[in-house]
Design a protein around this motif. Structure first.
Motif, PDB file in Angstrom:
ATOM      1  N   THR A  56       0.830  -1.206   0.000  1.00 42.52           N
ATOM      2  CA  THR A  56       0.000   0.000   0.000  1.00 42.52           C
ATOM      3  C   THR A  56       0.862   1.252   0.000  1.00 42.52           C
ATOM      4  N   ILE A  57       1.908   1.251   0.785  1.00 43.83           N
ATOM      5  CA  ILE A  57       2.821   2.400   0.840  1.00 43.83           C
ATOM      6  C   ILE A  57       3.469   2.620  -0.519  1.00 43.83           C
ATOM      7  N   ARG A  58       3.923   1.544  -1.145  1.00 43.18           N
ATOM      8  CA  ARG A  58       4.541   1.647  -2.472  1.00 43.18           C
ATOM      9  C   ARG A  58       3.541   2.207  -3.478  1.00 43.18           C
ATOM     10  N   SER A  59       2.318   1.739  -3.426  1.00 38.03           N
ATOM     11  CA  SER A  59       1.285   2.196  -4.346  1.00 38.03           C
ATOM     12  C   SER A  59       0.994   3.684  -4.161  1.00 38.03           C
ATOM     13  N   VAL A  60       0.909   4.113  -2.901  1.00 46.65           N
ATOM     14  CA  VAL A  60       0.651   5.519  -2.615  1.00 46.65           C
ATOM     15  C   VAL A  60       1.806   6.377  -3.122  1.00 46.65           C
ATOM     16  N   LYS A  61       3.036   5.931  -2.914  1.00 47.14           N
ATOM     17  CA  LYS A  61       4.194   6.687  -3.388  1.00 47.14           C
ATOM     18  C   LYS A  61       4.198   6.769  -4.909  1.00 47.14           C
ATOM     19  N   THR A  62       3.892   5.660  -5.570  1.00 51.37           N
ATOM     20  CA  THR A  62       3.834   5.672  -7.033  1.00 51.37           C
ATOM     21  C   THR A  62       2.800   6.691  -7.498  1.00 51.37           C
ATOM     22  N   GLY A  63       1.625   6.659  -6.888  1.00 53.00           N
ATOM     23  CA  GLY A  63       0.570   7.598  -7.261  1.00 53.00           C
ATOM     24  C   GLY A  63       0.940   9.043  -6.990  1.00 53.00           C
ATOM     25  N   TRP A  64       1.567   9.290  -5.863  1.00 56.54           N
ATOM     26  CA  TRP A  64       1.937  10.658  -5.506  1.00 56.54           C
ATOM     27  C   TRP A  64       2.975  11.208  -6.485  1.00 56.54           C
ATOM     28  N   TYR A  65       4.029  10.416  -6.737  1.00 52.88           N
ATOM     29  CA  TYR A  65       5.082  10.886  -7.644  1.00 52.88           C
ATOM     30  C   TYR A  65       4.571  11.023  -9.080  1.00 52.88           C
ATOM     31  N   TYR A  67       8.439  10.993 -12.723  1.00 52.54           N
ATOM     32  CA  TYR A  67       8.058   9.705 -13.314  1.00 52.54           C
ATOM     33  C   TYR A  67       9.065   8.621 -12.925  1.00 52.54           C
ATOM     34  N   ASP A  68      10.345   8.983 -12.931  1.00 52.37           N
ATOM     35  CA  ASP A  68      11.368   8.009 -12.525  1.00 52.37           C
ATOM     36  C   ASP A  68      11.159   7.574 -11.076  1.00 52.37           C
ATOM     37  N   LEU A  69      10.850   8.523 -10.215  1.00 54.91           N
ATOM     38  CA  LEU A  69      10.595   8.172  -8.813  1.00 54.91           C
ATOM     39  C   LEU A  69       9.364   7.274  -8.696  1.00 54.91           C
ATOM     40  N   ALA A  70       8.315   7.603  -9.443  1.00 61.50           N
ATOM     41  CA  ALA A  70       7.105   6.780  -9.407  1.00 61.50           C
ATOM     42  C   ALA A  70       7.405   5.354  -9.859  1.00 61.50           C
ATOM     43  N   LEU A  71       8.195   5.224 -10.902  1.00 61.37           N
ATOM     44  CA  LEU A  71       8.510   3.896 -11.442  1.00 61.37           C
ATOM     45  C   LEU A  71       9.356   3.073 -10.472  1.00 61.37           C
ATOM     46  N   GLU A  96       3.029  -0.276 -15.677  1.00 63.34           N
ATOM     47  CA  GLU A  96       2.324   1.002 -15.552  1.00 63.34           C
ATOM     48  C   GLU A  96       2.430   1.750 -16.882  1.00 63.34           C
ATOM     49  N   PRO A  97       1.624   1.325 -17.863  1.00 63.54           N
ATOM     50  CA  PRO A  97       1.731   1.921 -19.195  1.00 63.54           C
ATOM     51  C   PRO A  97       1.476   3.420 -19.219  1.00 63.54           C
ATOM     52  N   VAL A  98       0.643   3.923 -18.322  1.00 57.84           N
ATOM     53  CA  VAL A  98       0.329   5.350 -18.310  1.00 57.84           C
ATOM     54  C   VAL A  98       1.566   6.172 -17.962  1.00 57.84           C
ATOM     55  N   ILE A  99       2.318   5.731 -16.969  1.00 52.76           N
ATOM     56  CA  ILE A  99       3.519   6.475 -16.568  1.00 52.76           C
ATOM     57  C   ILE A  99       4.573   6.393 -17.660  1.00 52.76           C
ATOM     58  N   LEU A 115      11.748  17.058 -24.537  1.00 51.58           N
ATOM     59  CA  LEU A 115      13.137  17.421 -24.211  1.00 51.58           C
ATOM     60  C   LEU A 115      14.112  17.028 -25.320  1.00 51.58           C
ATOM     61  N   LYS A 116      13.559  16.470 -26.394  1.00 48.32           N
ATOM     62  CA  LYS A 116      14.350  16.019 -27.549  1.00 48.32           C
ATOM     63  C   LYS A 116      15.331  14.902 -27.186  1.00 48.32           C
ATOM     64  N   LYS A 117      14.947  14.097 -26.207  1.00 50.86           N
ATOM     65  CA  LYS A 117      15.720  12.913 -25.824  1.00 50.86           C
ATOM     66  C   LYS A 117      15.033  11.725 -26.492  1.00 50.86           C
ATOM     67  N   PHE A 118      15.246  11.635 -27.791  1.00 49.14           N
ATOM     68  CA  PHE A 118      14.451  10.749 -28.626  1.00 49.14           C
ATOM     69  C   PHE A 118      14.689   9.263 -28.369  1.00 49.14           C
ATOM     70  N   SER A 119      15.922   8.856 -28.108  1.00 48.32           N
ATOM     71  CA  SER A 119      16.154   7.421 -27.877  1.00 48.32           C
ATOM     72  C   SER A 119      15.500   6.974 -26.568  1.00 48.32           C
ATOM     73  N   GLU A 120      15.551   7.821 -25.543  1.00 58.51           N
ATOM     74  CA  GLU A 120      14.889   7.491 -24.277  1.00 58.51           C
ATOM     75  C   GLU A 120      13.365   7.526 -24.441  1.00 58.51           C
ATOM     76  N   ALA A 121      12.886   8.485 -25.226  1.00 60.94           N
ATOM     77  CA  ALA A 121      11.447   8.576 -25.492  1.00 60.94           C
ATOM     78  C   ALA A 121      10.972   7.317 -26.210  1.00 60.94           C
ATOM     79  N   LEU A 122      11.752   6.859 -27.172  1.00 62.46           N
ATOM     80  CA  LEU A 122      11.404   5.655 -27.927  1.00 62.46           C
ATOM     81  C   LEU A 122      11.320   4.445 -27.005  1.00 62.46           C
ATOM     82  N   PHE A 123      12.294   4.269 -26.132  1.00 70.56           N
ATOM     83  CA  PHE A 123      12.301   3.145 -25.201  1.00 70.56           C
ATOM     84  C   PHE A 123      11.031   3.146 -24.348  1.00 70.56           C
ATOM     85  N   ASN A 124      10.686   4.294 -23.781  1.00 71.52           N
ATOM     86  CA  ASN A 124       9.517   4.380 -22.910  1.00 71.52           C
ATOM     87  C   ASN A 124       8.214   4.232 -23.681  1.00 71.52           C
ATOM     88  N   ALA A 125       8.157   4.768 -24.893  1.00 69.71           N
ATOM     89  CA  ALA A 125       6.963   4.609 -25.723  1.00 69.71           C
ATOM     90  C   ALA A 125       6.758   3.138 -26.081  1.00 69.71           C
TER      91      ALA A 125
END
Length: 106
Positions: free
Chosen positions: A7-16, A36-40, A48-51, A62-72
């Motif tokens: 529950t604590i982990r879930s609340v922290k994920t939601g808060w971040y 988002y990194d903290l939430a993950l 967590e596809p939404v995050i 931020l034009k960080k395209f390779s990182e954006a691609l990985f997360n997408a």
């Protein structure tokens, strides 16, 4: 005890993630990615596809395209695994597919 920790982990994920969404809406993309990194970090099962989708969009801004691609791609895979017929999920898949195709071309 496991229930309490979960529950604590879930609340922290939601808060971040909430802080990340708010920062993203205010065009504070670096801050959004940080939250988002903290939430993950607090996810129990890394599902967590939404995050991942929101992080991909912030990284794109931020034009960080390779990182954006990985997360997408990660978000797309997770949404796809749901086999959801929910119109929101279907629309998210379409947007993610378009973003992935764009990032792969550039």
């Amino acid at each position: 005890m496991n229930f309490i920790l979960s529950t604590i982990r879930s609340v922290k994920t939601g808060w971040y993630s909430g802080r990340g969404f708010k920062a993203h809406q205010n065009n504070q993309h670096e801050k959004a990615v940080h939250y988002y990194d903290l939430a993950l970090q607090f996810l129990e099962d890394d599902f967590e596809p939404v995050i991942y989708e929101a992080k991909a969009m912030a990284l794109y801004e931020l034009k960080k395209f390779s990182e954006a691609l990985f997360n997408a791609q990660k978000s797309f895979e997770q949404y796809s695994s749901l086999n959801s017929k929910d119109p929101k999920d279907v629309e998210n898949l379409k947007k993610l597919k378009a973003l992935i195709e764009y990032l792969e071309r550039n």
